[in-house]
Design a protein around this motif. Structure first.
Motif, PDB file in Angstrom:
ATOM      1  N   UNK A  10       0.828  -1.206   0.000  1.00 15.38           N
ATOM      2  CA  UNK A  10       0.000   0.000   0.000  1.00 15.38           C
ATOM      3  C   UNK A  10       0.865   1.260   0.000  1.00 15.38           C
ATOM      4  N   UNK A  11       2.130   1.075  -0.357  1.00 20.02           N
ATOM      5  CA  UNK A  11       3.091   2.183  -0.451  1.00 20.02           C
ATOM      6  C   UNK A  11       3.315   2.912   0.871  1.00 20.02           C
ATOM      7  N   UNK A  12       3.198   2.185   1.965  1.00 23.51           N
ATOM      8  CA  UNK A  12       3.521   2.745   3.272  1.00 23.51           C
ATOM      9  C   UNK A  12       5.028   2.592   3.488  1.00 23.51           C
ATOM     10  N   UNK A  13       5.605   3.534   4.183  1.00 27.51           N
ATOM     11  CA  UNK A  13       7.004   3.410   4.589  1.00 27.51           C
ATOM     12  C   UNK A  13       7.008   2.667   5.915  1.00 27.51           C
ATOM     13  N   UNK A  14       7.720   1.551   5.976  1.00 31.93           N
ATOM     14  CA  UNK A  14       7.787   0.733   7.187  1.00 31.93           C
ATOM     15  C   UNK A  14       9.214   0.805   7.723  1.00 31.93           C
ATOM     16  N   UNK A  15       9.314   1.167   9.006  1.00 36.48           N
ATOM     17  CA  UNK A  15      10.619   1.237   9.655  1.00 36.48           C
ATOM     18  C   UNK A  15      10.631   0.289  10.845  1.00 36.48           C
ATOM     19  N   UNK A  16      11.813  -0.238  11.130  1.00 34.21           N
ATOM     20  CA  UNK A  16      11.974  -1.162  12.251  1.00 34.21           C
ATOM     21  C   UNK A  16      13.096  -0.654  13.162  1.00 34.21           C
ATOM     22  N   UNK A  17      12.969  -0.905  14.475  1.00 29.98           N
ATOM     23  CA  UNK A  17      13.979  -0.421  15.419  1.00 29.98           C
ATOM     24  C   UNK A  17      15.193  -1.332  15.486  1.00 29.98           C
ATOM     25  N   UNK A  18      16.304  -0.694  15.810  1.00 20.21           N
ATOM     26  CA  UNK A  18      17.527  -1.440  16.080  1.00 20.21           C
ATOM     27  C   UNK A  18      18.236  -0.721  17.218  1.00 20.21           C
ATOM     28  N   UNK A  19      18.563  -1.469  18.263  1.00 18.20           N
ATOM     29  CA  UNK A  19      19.278  -0.899  19.401  1.00 18.20           C
ATOM     30  C   UNK A  19      20.763  -0.876  19.050  1.00 18.20           C
ATOM     31  N   UNK A  20      21.347   0.316  19.168  1.00 15.21           N
ATOM     32  CA  UNK A  20      22.770   0.491  18.893  1.00 15.21           C
ATOM     33  C   UNK A  20      23.381   1.227  20.083  1.00 15.21           C
ATOM     34  N   UNK A  21      24.038   0.450  20.926  1.00 16.17           N
ATOM     35  CA  UNK A  21      24.538   1.024  22.169  1.00 16.17           C
ATOM     36  C   UNK A  21      23.350   1.341  23.065  1.00 16.17           C
ATOM     37  N   UNK A  22      23.207   2.612  23.414  1.00 15.73           N
ATOM     38  CA  UNK A  22      22.079   3.023  24.233  1.00 15.73           C
ATOM     39  C   UNK A  22      21.001   3.724  23.409  1.00 15.73           C
ATOM     40  N   UNK A  23      21.174   3.727  22.095  1.00 20.02           N
ATOM     41  CA  UNK A  23      20.227   4.406  21.206  1.00 20.02           C
ATOM     42  C   UNK A  23      19.338   3.408  20.479  1.00 20.02           C
ATOM     43  N   UNK A  24      18.121   3.850  20.209  1.00 21.72           N
ATOM     44  CA  UNK A  24      17.229   3.073  19.360  1.00 21.72           C
ATOM     45  C   UNK A  24      17.085   3.870  18.065  1.00 21.72           C
ATOM     46  N   UNK A  25      17.537   3.253  16.987  1.00 18.96           N
ATOM     47  CA  UNK A  25      17.429   3.881  15.674  1.00 18.96           C
ATOM     48  C   UNK A  25      16.446   3.096  14.828  1.00 18.96           C
ATOM     49  N   UNK A  26      15.820   3.779  13.885  1.00 18.62           N
ATOM     50  CA  UNK A  26      14.839   3.145  13.018  1.00 18.62           C
ATOM     51  C   UNK A  26      15.359   3.104  11.595  1.00 18.62           C
ATOM     52  N   UNK A  27      15.132   1.962  10.938  1.00 18.78           N
ATOM     53  CA  UNK A  27      15.624   1.762   9.577  1.00 18.78           C
ATOM     54  C   UNK A  27      14.484   1.300   8.676  1.00 18.78           C
TER      55      UNK A  27
END
Length: 89
Positions: free
Chosen positions: A70-87
């Motif tokens: 449906x052309x949605x942008x889907x991001x998933x979290x990844x813990x890197x050190x003490x940060x949570x980043x989304x990809x």
């Protein structure tokens, strides 16, 4: 006290999940994500954050595919050190 209660509850839930067959888990996952797909927030969202499921969690793969179709942008979290980043998926 609260931490202990939370830990006990998690253990009880995991034990109940472990009793489910593969088919039951799939059906429950499908039910969860069909309800989510009906939410106006999901329908209107341009970006949706989800987790990549483990074996004992609601299975997100089909819902992710549905959102991407449906052309949605889907991001998933990844813990890197003490940060949570989304990809992006």
């Amino acid at each position: 006290m609260i931490l202990s209660d939370k830990r006990t509850l998690r253990q009880a839930v995991r034990a109940e999940i472990a009793k489910l067959s593969h088919e039951e888990r799939e059906a429950l996952s499908s039910h969860i994500f069909s309800k989510l797909a009906e939410l106006s927030e999901v329908k209107e969202a341009l970006v949706i954050a989800l987790f990549i499921s483990l074996a004992d969690e609601p299975q997100t793969s089909n819902f992710i595919k549905q959102l991407l179709s449906k052309n949605k942008r889907v991001v998933v979290p990844r813990i890197e050190g003490e940060d949570m980043n989304f990809y992006d998926i």
